[in-house]
Structures are given as C-alpha cells and as structure tokens.
Scaffold this motif. Structure first.
Motif, PDB file in Angstrom:
ATOM      1  N   LEU A  15      38.815  53.616  47.370  1.00 17.13           N
ATOM      2  CA  LEU A  15      37.990  54.692  46.825  1.00 17.13           C
ATOM      3  C   LEU A  15      36.804  54.143  46.045  1.00 17.13           C
ATOM      4  O   LEU A  15      35.704  54.683  46.124  1.00 17.13           O
ATOM      5  CB  LEU A  15      38.823  55.622  45.950  1.00 17.13           C
ATOM      6  CG  LEU A  15      39.789  56.525  46.704  1.00 17.13           C
ATOM      7  CD1 LEU A  15      40.615  57.347  45.723  1.00 17.13           C
ATOM      8  CD2 LEU A  15      39.063  57.438  47.652  1.00 17.13           C
ATOM      9  N   VAL A  16      37.020  53.070  45.309  1.00 15.62           N
ATOM     10  CA  VAL A  16      35.932  52.481  44.527  1.00 15.62           C
ATOM     11  C   VAL A  16      34.863  51.913  45.453  1.00 15.62           C
ATOM     12  O   VAL A  16      33.675  51.978  45.151  1.00 15.62           O
ATOM     13  CB  VAL A  16      36.486  51.390  43.581  1.00 15.62           C
ATOM     14  CG1 VAL A  16      35.393  50.500  43.039  1.00 15.62           C
ATOM     15  CG2 VAL A  16      37.249  52.042  42.440  1.00 15.62           C
ATOM     16  N   LEU A  57      44.645  51.976  47.445  1.00 13.43           N
ATOM     17  CA  LEU A  57      43.960  53.270  47.487  1.00 13.43           C
ATOM     18  C   LEU A  57      42.823  53.314  46.466  1.00 13.43           C
ATOM     19  O   LEU A  57      41.715  53.750  46.791  1.00 13.43           O
ATOM     20  CB  LEU A  57      44.940  54.403  47.218  1.00 13.43           C
ATOM     21  CG  LEU A  57      44.362  55.806  47.171  1.00 13.43           C
ATOM     22  CD1 LEU A  57      43.866  56.215  48.552  1.00 13.43           C
ATOM     23  CD2 LEU A  57      45.377  56.788  46.670  1.00 13.43           C
ATOM     24  N   CYS A  58      43.071  52.857  45.261  1.00 15.39           N
ATOM     25  CA  CYS A  58      42.020  52.837  44.236  1.00 15.39           C
ATOM     26  C   CYS A  58      40.876  51.911  44.650  1.00 15.39           C
ATOM     27  O   CYS A  58      39.708  52.251  44.482  1.00 15.39           O
ATOM     28  CB  CYS A  58      42.597  52.392  42.898  1.00 15.39           C
ATOM     29  SG  CYS A  58      43.696  53.603  42.156  1.00 15.39           S
ATOM     30  N   PHE A  59      41.217  50.759  45.200  1.00 15.97           N
ATOM     31  CA  PHE A  59      40.190  49.816  45.641  1.00 15.97           C
ATOM     32  C   PHE A  59      39.335  50.414  46.754  1.00 15.97           C
ATOM     33  O   PHE A  59      38.112  50.309  46.735  1.00 15.97           O
ATOM     34  CB  PHE A  59      40.854  48.520  46.111  1.00 15.97           C
ATOM     35  CG  PHE A  59      39.886  47.454  46.507  1.00 15.97           C
ATOM     36  CD1 PHE A  59      39.110  46.832  45.552  1.00 15.97           C
ATOM     37  CD2 PHE A  59      39.744  47.084  47.832  1.00 15.97           C
ATOM     38  CE1 PHE A  59      38.211  45.843  45.907  1.00 15.97           C
ATOM     39  CE2 PHE A  59      38.849  46.111  48.203  1.00 15.97           C
ATOM     40  CZ  PHE A  59      38.075  45.477  47.242  1.00 15.97           C
ATOM     41  N   VAL A  78      49.043  52.161  45.721  1.00 11.03           N
ATOM     42  CA  VAL A  78      48.153  52.795  44.745  1.00 11.03           C
ATOM     43  C   VAL A  78      46.967  51.889  44.440  1.00 11.03           C
ATOM     44  O   VAL A  78      45.825  52.352  44.352  1.00 11.03           O
ATOM     45  CB  VAL A  78      48.927  53.161  43.461  1.00 11.03           C
ATOM     46  CG1 VAL A  78      47.988  53.574  42.345  1.00 11.03           C
ATOM     47  CG2 VAL A  78      49.919  54.275  43.745  1.00 11.03           C
ATOM     48  N   VAL A  79      47.201  50.599  44.309  1.00 12.11           N
ATOM     49  CA  VAL A  79      46.116  49.656  44.031  1.00 12.11           C
ATOM     50  C   VAL A  79      45.144  49.606  45.208  1.00 12.11           C
ATOM     51  O   VAL A  79      43.917  49.637  45.015  1.00 12.11           O
ATOM     52  CB  VAL A  79      46.681  48.250  43.720  1.00 12.11           C
ATOM     53  CG1 VAL A  79      45.582  47.200  43.720  1.00 12.11           C
ATOM     54  CG2 VAL A  79      47.407  48.268  42.388  1.00 12.11           C
TER      55      VAL A  79
END
Length: 82
Positions: free
Chosen positions: A40-41, A36-38, A33-34
């Motif tokens: 996307l950002v 994936l968020c990174f 999840v971390v």
C-alpha cells in the motif's frame, strides 16, 4: 485448551497452551500484514502519479483538439472567401 468430542477423537495431539510468554499471533499473519502495508505504501503513490499523468495527458489532448478545430475553421473561412 481441548474440547472433547464424543463422536471422534482428535487426529493431531495438541500441546498444552499454558506458556504465558508465547505470542499468540502466527508469523504468517504478521508477515501478511507487513507485506500488505508495504504494498500500500508503494502502490498508492504510484497509482496517484499515474492518475495525475493520465489527467494531464487528457487535458493536453483536449487543448490540441481545440487548436486543430480553430485552425480548421480558419482554413474553411479562408477557402469560402476566395
């Protein structure tokens, strides 16, 4: 918590899950999840900039094509006048 199976025994013996302080979220899921968020950002703004740049290049190319057509039309008119 074990669910007894009358047809086969468990291959791996699992420890008792009675520790209330233990987190039930696996580290691999948290890491995924971390990441994936990174991604996307980082990826979404880069893709937006790329799209904007492609749009600007297309508009500039269309303007140049329009100028070339106008110049070609002027040249043809001058050649026909002679």
């Amino acid at each position: 918590m074990g669910w007894p199976n009358p047809f086969r025994r468990n291959v791996v013996h699992r420890a008792n899950d009675s520790d209330s302080n233990e987190s039930h979220v696996p580290w691999s899921l948290l890491l995924a999840v971390v990441v994936l968020c990174f991604v996307l950002v980082i990826a979404l703004p880069i893709m937006g900039i790329m799209y904007m740049d492609m749009n600007n290049a297309t508009i500039a190319a269309m303007e140049e094509i329009k100028k070339m057509r106008e110049l070609r039309a002027k040249i043809l008119i001058q050649m026909q006048g002679e």
